[in-house]
Design an enzyme around this catalytic site. Structure first.
Site, mmCIF file in Angstrom:
data_model
loop_
_atom_site.group_PDB
_atom_site.id
_atom_site.type_symbol
_atom_site.label_atom_id
_atom_site.label_comp_id
_atom_site.label_asym_id
_atom_site.label_seq_id
_atom_site.Cartn_x
_atom_site.Cartn_y
_atom_site.Cartn_z
ATOM 1 N N HIS A 59 67.212 -27.074 108.569
ATOM 2 C CA HIS A 59 65.790 -26.485 108.063
ATOM 3 C C HIS A 59 65.573 -27.430 107.273
ATOM 4 C CE1 HIS A 59 62.676 -24.747 105.329
ATOM 5 N NE2 HIS A 59 62.747 -23.257 106.599
ATOM 6 N N GLN B 115 70.010 -18.266 105.267
ATOM 7 C CA GLN B 115 69.961 -16.986 106.520
ATOM 8 C C GLN B 115 71.037 -16.579 106.324
ATOM 9 O OE1 GLN B 115 67.251 -15.845 108.142
ATOM 10 N NE2 GLN B 115 66.330 -18.192 107.554
ATOM 11 N N CYS C 198 60.035 -24.910 110.720
ATOM 12 C CA CYS C 198 60.004 -26.105 110.170
ATOM 13 C C CYS C 198 61.546 -26.031 109.953
ATOM 14 C CB CYS C 198 60.194 -25.172 108.175
ATOM 15 S SG CYS C 198 59.362 -24.775 107.722
HETATM 16 N N1 PMP Z 1 67.197 -23.312 105.288
HETATM 17 C C1 PMP Z 1 66.898 -22.226 105.667
HETATM 18 C C2 PMP Z 1 68.335 -22.322 106.704
HETATM 19 C C3 PMP Z 1 65.720 -21.308 106.120
HETATM 20 O O1 PMP Z 1 65.598 -20.655 106.804
HETATM 21 C C4 PMP Z 1 65.074 -21.740 104.302
HETATM 22 C C5 PMP Z 1 63.539 -20.230 104.763
HETATM 23 N N2 PMP Z 1 63.011 -20.221 105.768
HETATM 24 C C6 PMP Z 1 65.567 -22.556 103.473
HETATM 25 C C7 PMP Z 1 65.903 -22.911 103.556
HETATM 26 C C8 PMP Z 1 64.190 -22.437 102.319
HETATM 27 O O2 PMP Z 1 64.595 -21.526 101.582
HETATM 28 P P1 PMP Z 1 63.092 -21.667 101.116
HETATM 29 O O3 PMP Z 1 61.676 -21.324 101.697
HETATM 30 O O4 PMP Z 1 63.189 -19.765 100.403
HETATM 31 O O5 PMP Z 1 62.725 -22.058 99.401
#
Ligand code: PMP
Length: 404
Positions: A119, A199, A362
């Site tokens: 991500h 996740q 993302c």
């Molecule tokens: N890492 C992963 C694998 C995610 O799926 C996400 C959220 N989509 C994040 C990090 C970031 O999480 P947050 O937006 O809650 O900070």
């Protein structure tokens, strides 16, 4: 047969209030459990005060609730000590904390290994660290199915490598990472391991000691808790050796006009007023999660995921991203339908009471590696049932009739 016990869906206030909604976006945000919401309301209406400052009874009650939340989180993670558990605003903040604070102990030429499947929140902070300090940033590639290509580890994880920072589970393909193999490779060269559990944590309590890792990050809003709160767990001796990330109130030993000393962890990493009620709410969600029969939930989720994949595979031209094998993936399924943009697909599905996400999620480097720019994602959580899957497959029938 395979339906979520009615009571389970009913335990989530939003789902209980909207029986017509098919919520398939829990990888973005899971619905909040009633107990978590109740805990937030109870805290805000009976114990609202700042923590670590007050000497009056209300502030002491707030302190106690906040520190009890830390104890619950430590149990959820099987941490050795509550001092290893830091409340943050979410996984992104936790990952940035490590990139700055642990990153601050690295020097030019040290290597940080991440993967193509990250991500952006576990990608961009390391690129920024590379710009600030001259570290080398190396990428574990992915296979055609989106799994980390571990055959490349020997050339990436060598004596220059200081940290391996990877996702526990891809937010696009659902692919689980083979953490044990990575930890073994990292240990051989003395490198540390950070797991982005954003996740992973939604799928049950974690054992950071058994995983053999050094840092673990996750978000409360994906674990049936409130938004605006997350966790970073770090091994005690590593946290003790790290400089702070954010600075200000609450994280100091002593401040003089000349210099400042730091408090010990976890306070060193909790500058300013923390998300107090959110931490209390998250603890209630984690406590509830710890009471569940996870093998049974995993079996149900896997059956639903299989049902969804079987249905999707019947759609002509649809391309599924991610691993074939059910056991290699969490119940997150992304797909492309040639000629149809995911935003259009999701809009039509929304008209049929289906909540799914479309876009790059993302994770642009991963999508590029898989030969896609954008995709549509359906993610299953413990409150979903067969009706949600049937509605999705029907909904995609409408999509094809309306848009194709
Ligand atoms: N890492 C992963 C694998 C995610 O799926 C996400 C959220 N989509 C994040 C990090 C970031 O999480 P947050 O937006 O809650 O900070």
């Amino acid at each position: 047969m395979n339906a979520a016990p009615a009571s389970l869906r009913d335990e989530f206030p939003l789902l209980a209030a909207t029986p017509e909604l098919h919520y398939l976006d829990s990888a973005a945000t899971a619905q909040i459990h009633r107990l978590a919401l109740d805990a937030v309301v109870r805290h805000e209406t009976t114990r609202r005060a700042n923590v670590s400052r007050g000497t009056y009874r209300l502030a002491e009650a707030a302190d106690l609730a906040y520190e009890q939340a830390r104890q619950t989180a430590a149990r959820f993670l099987n941490a050795t000590s509550t001092d290893e558990v830091i409340f943050t605003s979410g996984a992104t903040a936790s990952l940035n904390l490590v990139a700055h604070a642990f990153g601050g102990t690295l020097k030019a030429g040290d290597r940080v290994v991440i993967s193509v499947a990250e991500h952006h929140s576990n990608f961009v902070p390391w690129q920024m660290l590379r710009e600030r300090t001259g570290i080398e940033l190396a990428l574990i590639p992915v296979t055609a199915a989106g799994q980390l290509d571990l055959a490349r580890l020997p050339e990436l994880i060598d004596s220059k490598c200081r940290l391996v920072a990877v996702t526990q589970c891809s937010n696009v393909t659902g692919a689980w990472t083979d953490v044990a193999t990575l930890v073994t490779a990292a240990r051989k060269v003395g490198a540390k391991v950070l797991l982005d559990g954003a996740q992973g944590a939604q799928h049950g309590p974690q054992d950071v000691r058994a995983l053999g890792i050094d840092f673990y990050a996750f978000s409360g809003h994906k674990c049936f808790g409130p938004g605006g709160v997350g966790m970073l767990w770090g091994r005690g001796e590593l946290l003790a050796a790290m400089p702070p990330f954010l600075t200000g109130g609450g994280m100091i030993g002593e401040v003089t006009p000349q210099a400042t000393t730091w408090a010990a962890p976890p306070q060193r990493f909790e500058a300013g007023t923390p998300p107090i009620a959110q931490a209390v709410g998250l603890a209630a969600a984690l406590e509830w999660m710890m009471s569940l029969d996870w093998p049974q939930i995993h079996a149900r989720e896997a059956r639903l995921c299989e049902l969804m994949i079987e249905g999707l595979q019947r759609i002509p031209g649809l391309r599924l991203l991610g691993p074939e094998a059910q056991e290699a993936r969490a119940p997150i399924v992304s797909f492309e339908i040639p000629g149809l943009h995911p935003h259009d697909i999701c809009q039509v599905l929304d008209a049929h009471q289906l909540a799914l996400r479309g876009g790059h999620h993302c994770a642009q480097p991963l999508l590029a590696a898989l030969g896609a720019e954008v995709c549509t994602r359906a993610s299953i959580a413990l409150y979903n049932d067969e009706a949600d899957i049937a509605a999705l497959l029907d909904g995609l029938g409408f999509v094809l009739r309306e848009l194709a």
